[in-house]
Write a protein that holds these residues in place. Sequence first.
Motif, PDB file in Angstrom:
ATOM      1  N   PHE A   1      -4.447  19.042  -4.644  1.00  0.00           N
ATOM      2  CA  PHE A   1      -4.737  17.677  -5.089  1.00  0.00           C
ATOM      3  C   PHE A   1      -5.539  17.698  -6.388  1.00  0.00           C
ATOM      4  CE2 PHE A   1      -7.610  14.013  -5.165  1.00  0.00           C
ATOM      5  CZ  PHE A   1      -6.685  12.994  -5.214  1.00  0.00           C
ATOM      6  N   VAL A   2      -6.563  18.547  -6.447  1.00  0.00           N
ATOM      7  CA  VAL A   2      -7.375  18.652  -7.666  1.00  0.00           C
ATOM      8  C   VAL A   2      -6.515  19.108  -8.841  1.00  0.00           C
ATOM      9  CG1 VAL A   2      -9.299  19.908  -8.744  1.00  0.00           C
ATOM     10  CG2 VAL A   2      -9.534  19.010  -6.427  1.00  0.00           C
ATOM     11  N   PHE A   3      -5.660  20.093  -8.613  1.00  0.00           N
ATOM     12  CA  PHE A   3      -4.762  20.569  -9.666  1.00  0.00           C
ATOM     13  C   PHE A   3      -3.882  19.433 -10.171  1.00  0.00           C
ATOM     14  CE2 PHE A   3      -0.578  22.187 -10.882  1.00  0.00           C
ATOM     15  CZ  PHE A   3      -0.924  23.053 -11.915  1.00  0.00           C
ATOM     16  N   ASN A   4      -3.320  18.656  -9.243  1.00  0.00           N
ATOM     17  CA  ASN A   4      -2.450  17.552  -9.636  1.00  0.00           C
ATOM     18  C   ASN A   4      -3.209  16.433 -10.336  1.00  0.00           C
ATOM     19  OD1 ASN A   4       0.349  18.087  -8.900  1.00  0.00           O
ATOM     20  ND2 ASN A   4      -0.533  18.428  -6.881  1.00  0.00           N
ATOM     21  N   LEU A   5      -4.444  16.229  -9.955  1.00  0.00           N
ATOM     22  CA  LEU A   5      -5.269  15.230 -10.625  1.00  0.00           C
ATOM     23  C   LEU A   5      -5.522  15.640 -12.072  1.00  0.00           C
ATOM     24  CD1 LEU A   5      -6.801  12.585 -10.120  1.00  0.00           C
ATOM     25  CD2 LEU A   5      -8.793  13.976  -9.556  1.00  0.00           C
ATOM     26  N   ILE A   6      -5.890  16.890 -12.272  1.00  0.00           N
ATOM     27  CA  ILE A   6      -6.099  17.396 -13.629  1.00  0.00           C
ATOM     28  C   ILE A   6      -4.788  17.368 -14.406  1.00  0.00           C
ATOM     29  CG2 ILE A   6      -6.704  19.462 -14.966  1.00  0.00           C
ATOM     30  CD1 ILE A   6      -8.695  20.122 -12.680  1.00  0.00           C
TER      31      ILE A   6
ATOM     32  N   PHE B   1      11.569  16.029 -23.013  1.00  0.00           N
ATOM     33  CA  PHE B   1      12.072  16.831 -21.897  1.00  0.00           C
ATOM     34  C   PHE B   1      11.081  16.919 -20.731  1.00  0.00           C
ATOM     35  CE2 PHE B   1      10.084  19.572 -25.022  1.00  0.00           C
ATOM     36  CZ  PHE B   1       9.188  20.307 -24.264  1.00  0.00           C
ATOM     37  N   MET B   2       9.976  16.205 -20.793  1.00  0.00           N
ATOM     38  CA  MET B   2       8.965  16.243 -19.736  1.00  0.00           C
ATOM     39  C   MET B   2       9.042  15.027 -18.810  1.00  0.00           C
ATOM     40  SD  MET B   2       7.431  18.978 -19.883  1.00  0.00           S
ATOM     41  CE  MET B   2       6.260  20.093 -20.555  1.00  0.00           C
ATOM     42  N   GLY B   3      10.210  14.398 -18.695  1.00  0.00           N
ATOM     43  CA  GLY B   3      10.362  13.211 -17.861  1.00  0.00           C
ATOM     44  C   GLY B   3      10.127  13.463 -16.383  1.00  0.00           C
ATOM     45  N   TRP B   4      10.383  14.669 -15.914  1.00  0.00           N
ATOM     46  CA  TRP B   4      10.196  14.979 -14.489  1.00  0.00           C
ATOM     47  C   TRP B   4       8.730  14.910 -14.079  1.00  0.00           C
ATOM     48  CZ3 TRP B   4       7.298  19.154 -12.827  1.00  0.00           C
ATOM     49  CH2 TRP B   4       6.939  20.081 -13.796  1.00  0.00           C
ATOM     50  N   LEU B   5       7.834  14.953 -15.059  1.00  0.00           N
ATOM     51  CA  LEU B   5       6.406  14.875 -14.748  1.00  0.00           C
ATOM     52  C   LEU B   5       5.995  13.503 -14.223  1.00  0.00           C
ATOM     53  CD1 LEU B   5       4.930  16.775 -17.822  1.00  0.00           C
ATOM     54  CD2 LEU B   5       5.102  17.578 -15.475  1.00  0.00           C
ATOM     55  N   ASN B   6       6.826  12.511 -14.424  1.00  0.00           N
ATOM     56  CA  ASN B   6       6.506  11.161 -13.960  1.00  0.00           C
ATOM     57  C   ASN B   6       6.761  10.978 -12.473  1.00  0.00           C
ATOM     58  OD1 ASN B   6       5.716  10.340 -16.523  1.00  0.00           O
ATOM     59  ND2 ASN B   6       7.824   9.855 -17.100  1.00  0.00           N
ATOM     60  N   GLN B   7       7.158  12.012 -11.774  1.00  0.00           N
ATOM     61  CA  GLN B   7       7.421  11.961 -10.338  1.00  0.00           C
ATOM     62  C   GLN B   7       6.274  12.651  -9.587  1.00  0.00           C
ATOM     63  OE1 GLN B   7      10.053  10.185  -9.529  1.00  0.00           O
ATOM     64  NE2 GLN B   7      10.609  10.044 -11.686  1.00  0.00           N
ATOM     65  N   PRO B   8       5.189  11.947  -9.289  1.00  0.00           N
ATOM     66  CA  PRO B   8       4.003  12.598  -8.717  1.00  0.00           C
ATOM     67  C   PRO B   8       4.225  13.203  -7.337  1.00  0.00           C
ATOM     68  CG  PRO B   8       3.735  10.228  -8.749  1.00  0.00           C
ATOM     69  CD  PRO B   8       5.001  10.537  -9.486  1.00  0.00           C
ATOM     70  N   PHE B   9       5.072  12.582  -6.488  1.00  0.00           N
ATOM     71  CA  PHE B   9       5.263  13.126  -5.151  1.00  0.00           C
ATOM     72  C   PHE B   9       5.924  14.496  -5.203  1.00  0.00           C
ATOM     73  CE2 PHE B   9       7.775  13.763  -1.288  1.00  0.00           C
ATOM     74  CZ  PHE B   9       6.748  13.755  -0.371  1.00  0.00           C
TER      75      PHE B   9
ATOM     76  N   LEU C   1       5.638  20.286  -4.619  1.00  0.00           N
ATOM     77  CA  LEU C   1       5.932  21.598  -5.189  1.00  0.00           C
ATOM     78  C   LEU C   1       4.664  22.436  -5.349  1.00  0.00           C
ATOM     79  CD1 LEU C   1       8.019  23.517  -6.429  1.00  0.00           C
ATOM     80  CD2 LEU C   1       7.552  22.453  -8.635  1.00  0.00           C
ATOM     81  N   THR C   2       3.613  21.845  -5.911  1.00  0.00           N
ATOM     82  CA  THR C   2       2.383  22.631  -6.115  1.00  0.00           C
ATOM     83  C   THR C   2       1.719  22.990  -4.795  1.00  0.00           C
ATOM     84  OG1 THR C   2       1.087  20.616  -6.464  1.00  0.00           O
ATOM     85  CG2 THR C   2       1.876  21.764  -8.430  1.00  0.00           C
TER      86      THR C   2
ATOM     87  N   ALA D   1       6.672  28.147   4.705  1.00  0.00           N
ATOM     88  CA  ALA D   1       6.486  27.141   3.661  1.00  0.00           C
ATOM     89  C   ALA D   1       7.740  26.286   3.516  1.00  0.00           C
ATOM     90  CB  ALA D   1       6.150  27.814   2.337  1.00  0.00           C
ATOM     91  N   LEU D   2       8.886  26.912   3.594  1.00  0.00           N
ATOM     92  CA  LEU D   2      10.138  26.174   3.480  1.00  0.00           C
ATOM     93  C   LEU D   2      10.297  25.197   4.639  1.00  0.00           C
ATOM     94  CD1 LEU D   2      12.844  25.922   1.904  1.00  0.00           C
ATOM     95  CD2 LEU D   2      13.759  27.575   3.544  1.00  0.00           C
ATOM     96  N   PHE D   3       9.989  25.643   5.843  1.00  0.00           N
ATOM     97  CA  PHE D   3      10.199  24.808   7.026  1.00  0.00           C
ATOM     98  C   PHE D   3       9.127  23.744   7.218  1.00  0.00           C
ATOM     99  CE2 PHE D   3      12.523  28.535   9.242  1.00  0.00           C
ATOM    100  CZ  PHE D   3      13.598  28.350   8.404  1.00  0.00           C
ATOM    101  N   THR D   4       7.884  24.022   6.837  1.00  0.00           N
ATOM    102  CA  THR D   4       6.813  23.078   7.137  1.00  0.00           C
ATOM    103  C   THR D   4       6.345  22.267   5.940  1.00  0.00           C
ATOM    104  OG1 THR D   4       5.112  24.767   6.813  1.00  0.00           O
ATOM    105  CG2 THR D   4       5.945  24.459   9.051  1.00  0.00           C
ATOM    106  N   ASN D   5       6.402  22.824   4.742  1.00  0.00           N
ATOM    107  CA  ASN D   5       5.872  22.108   3.584  1.00  0.00           C
ATOM    108  C   ASN D   5       6.937  21.370   2.794  1.00  0.00           C
ATOM    109  OD1 ASN D   5       3.520  23.194   4.364  1.00  0.00           O
ATOM    110  ND2 ASN D   5       3.114  24.353   2.528  1.00  0.00           N
ATOM    111  N   MET D   6       8.151  21.773   2.919  1.00  0.00           N
ATOM    112  CA  MET D   6       9.212  21.091   2.186  1.00  0.00           C
ATOM    113  C   MET D   6       9.846  20.055   3.117  1.00  0.00           C
ATOM    114  SD  MET D   6       8.929  22.343  -0.785  1.00  0.00           S
ATOM    115  CE  MET D   6      10.367  22.016  -1.748  1.00  0.00           C
ATOM    116  N   PHE D   7      11.016  19.597   2.799  1.00  0.00           N
ATOM    117  CA  PHE D   7      11.625  18.492   3.522  1.00  0.00           C
ATOM    118  C   PHE D   7      12.475  18.920   4.706  1.00  0.00           C
ATOM    119  CE2 PHE D   7      10.969  17.083  -0.842  1.00  0.00           C
ATOM    120  CZ  PHE D   7      10.105  16.034  -0.579  1.00  0.00           C
ATOM    121  N   PHE D   8      12.373  20.150   5.128  1.00  0.00           N
ATOM    122  CA  PHE D   8      13.160  20.640   6.252  1.00  0.00           C
ATOM    123  C   PHE D   8      12.367  20.499   7.551  1.00  0.00           C
ATOM    124  CE2 PHE D   8      14.581  23.101   2.517  1.00  0.00           C
ATOM    125  CZ  PHE D   8      15.867  22.606   2.446  1.00  0.00           C
TER     126      PHE D   8
END
Length: 161
Positions: free
Chosen positions: A40-45, A58-66, A71-72, A121-128
């Motif tokens: 969270f702190v990393f994403n805030l910074i 080319f940095m348009g994907w940065l506008n997707q905070p979720f 990912l981080t 990480a794949l099973f619990t942190n991502m969308f699976f």
Amino acid sequence: MCRSRMRSSVVSVWGNKMELLIKRIIAHFIDSVLVGIPSFVFNLIFSIFRVLLSILPFMGWLNQPFWRFQLTSTVFFVIYEIIALTVFKTTIGKSLMRLKVRTIDLPSSNFRLVLRSLFKALFTNMFFWVFSLISLLIILMQDSKSSLHDRLARTEVYNVD
């Protein structure tokens, strides 16, 4: 007499499975909080710098905070768990719950622990999340020491005491 012994042994086995499952869930929650805070702190910074970077086309994907937080936090979780398991054979959450991880058929394979961390990480942190439900069912119905990511990596979680 024989029925009561059999019934108490079934309750004992079911109780041990539930105890280990609850410990694993609490340990995962503790580890998720410990990883989520720096993420969270990393994403805030990063959001502060996002304003500066948004002028680049080319940095348009940065506008997707979720997506960025997901990912981080997944990357942080994998790094945290790989370091903790390969060095200590436990994470902070597992250590507080008095749990450790070991490989099943090899003396001590760090590669298996890395695989376990990636699968987890794949099973619990991502969308699976469906795989998380399957893991819970595997723990409850078959073997309380091995969830789906444990079975794929040939590892198991066990009580230290």
